[in-house]
Write an enzyme that holds these catalytic residues in place. Structure first.
Site, short mmCIF file in Angstrom:
data_model
loop_
_atom_site.label_atom_id
_atom_site.label_comp_id
_atom_site.label_asym_id
_atom_site.label_seq_id
_atom_site.Cartn_x
_atom_site.Cartn_y
_atom_site.Cartn_z
N ASP A 1 -0.25 5.17 0.64
CA ASP A 1 -0.53 6.23 1.61
C ASP A 1 -0.55 5.65 3.02
O ASP A 1 -1.28 4.71 3.31
CB ASP A 1 -1.88 6.88 1.29
CG ASP A 1 -2.08 8.21 1.99
OD1 ASP A 1 -1.15 8.67 2.69
OD2 ASP A 1 -3.15 8.81 1.83
N ASP B 1 0.86 -1.18 0.00
CA ASP B 1 0.00 0.00 0.00
C ASP B 1 0.90 1.23 0.00
O ASP B 1 2.09 1.15 0.36
CB ASP B 1 -0.90 -0.02 1.24
CG ASP B 1 -1.89 1.13 1.25
OD1 ASP B 1 -2.49 1.40 0.20
OD2 ASP B 1 -2.05 1.77 2.30
#
Length: 269
Positions: A21, A19
Site C-alpha cells: 500500500d 511494501d
C-alpha cells in the site's frame, strides 16, 4: 529524484522486500508503473517478497487484489504480518497449542493454518492484530490471560490506519491499551522490527547484502530495513513527503518519486 551518488547500490541487489500500500497501489488503484516493474523483476530475474504490516487480509486475498489490478504474483511471494506472526509462533510452541486471537480473518486464518487452536481458555499465547470488531470483552480476556502468564505478541505496531475518513486507531492503539492494563509489553513481529525482515530473507533464501526494502514509510519500512541491515529505498507515492525527511532519525539509501522512477533509474545502470 534520487540520491544520485547512491544509485549504484542497485547493481548488487538481486532480491527485494516490497511494501504494497502506497508503493504498488493506493486503495484499489495501481500506482503508475507498478505493472511494468513486476515485468522487469521477472525478466531479470530479481526475487521478491511483498511484505505488509496489515494483518486483516489473508495472503490469498492479497494475491486476488493484485490480480484485479493486473499484477500476477504467487502465494509464496506474499508475507503478511499475520503469516509472520504464525511463523514466529512455530519457533515457540508445537501445533495444538492454544492461542487467544484478537484480530480479523487474516490473523485468524494464519494461526489456524499453522495448526494452533484459537481459544480463550488457558491459552498460552495472546496474539493481537487490527480488529475492527474489538470489544471490551476481548480486551478483558486478553488482559487476564497476559496477567496469568500468557506470552503477548503483536502482529504490527501501527498506531493509526489511514482511511478515506482520515486516520483511525490502528493495532498499536490496542496493544497500548493491553500494555497499560497489564504492565507487559508485547513482542512485535511486523515492521520496523527485524523479525518480519528475517523471515522474508529466509523465505527467499537471500542475504542482507543482496537485498533491499522498498517502502513508503520512514517509521516502518525504512527504519525496519535499516535495523535489519538492508539497503533502503523510499518512494514518495504513499505516506511520506520530502519534508518528512528533515526530522527523520534514519535516512533511506535511495529516494524515488514512485516505483516508475525507480524502474527507470535501474534500467539506466
Amino acid at each position: 529524484m534520487t540520491n544520485a551518488n547512491d544509485t549504484d547500490k542497485l547493481r548488487s541487489i538481486t532480491n527485494l522486500i516490497i511494501d504494497m500500500d502506497g508503493v504498488l497501489y493506493r486503495g484499489d488503484e495501481p500506482i503508475a508503473g507498478a505493472r511494468k516493474f513486476f515485468a522487469f523483476l521477472r525478466e531479470r530475474p530479481i526475487g521478491f517478497i511483498l511484505a505488509t504490516n496489515n494483518s486483516t487480509l489473508t495472503a490469498q486475498q492479497y494475491v486476488d487484489k493484485l490480480a484485479r489490478m493486473g499484477m500476477e504474483v504467487a502465494l509464496s511471494e506474499i508475507l503478511t504480518s499475520s503469516q509472520a506472526t504464525a511463523m514466529y509462533l512455530e519457533t515457540l510452541a508445537p501445533p495444538g497449542t492454544k492461542v487467544y486471537v484478537i484480530g480479523e480473518e487474516g490473523l485468524e486464518t494464519a494461526v489456524l493454518e499453522t495448526g494452533y487452536i484459537i481459544s480463550g481458555d488457558d491459552a498460552e499465547f495472546v496474539v493481537v492484530g487490527m480488529d475492527r470488531r474489538l470489544t471490551y470483552e476481548k480486551l478483558k480476556v486478553a488482559a487476564l490471560l497476559i496477567r496469568g502468564g500468557a506470552r503477548f505478541i503483536g502482529s504490527n505496531p501501527d498506531t493509526t490506519l489511514p482511511t478515506e475518513e482520515g486516520f483511525i486507531p490502528g493495532n498499536g492503539a490496542t496493544l497500548a491499551a493491553l500494555e497499560a492494563s497489564t504492565g507487559v509489553a508485547p513482542t512485535i513481529i511486523g515492521k520496523p522490527e527485524c523479525i518480519i525482515f528475517e523471515l522474508a530473507l529466509a523465505k527467499m533464501g537471500s542475504s542482507k547484502e543482496d537485498t533491499a526494502v522498498i517502502g513508503d514509510r520512514l517509521d516502518t519500512d525504512v527504519l525496519g530495513g535499516y535495523n535489519a541491515g538492508l539497503t533502503t529505498i523510499l518512494v514518495l507515492s504513499g505516506a511520506t513527503t520530502r519534508q518528512d525527511m528533515d526530522s527523520a532519525p534514519v535516512k533511506p539509501d535511495l529516494i524515488f518519486e514512485d516505483i516508475r522512477h525507480l524502474h527507470e533509474a535501474w534500467l539506466q545502470l
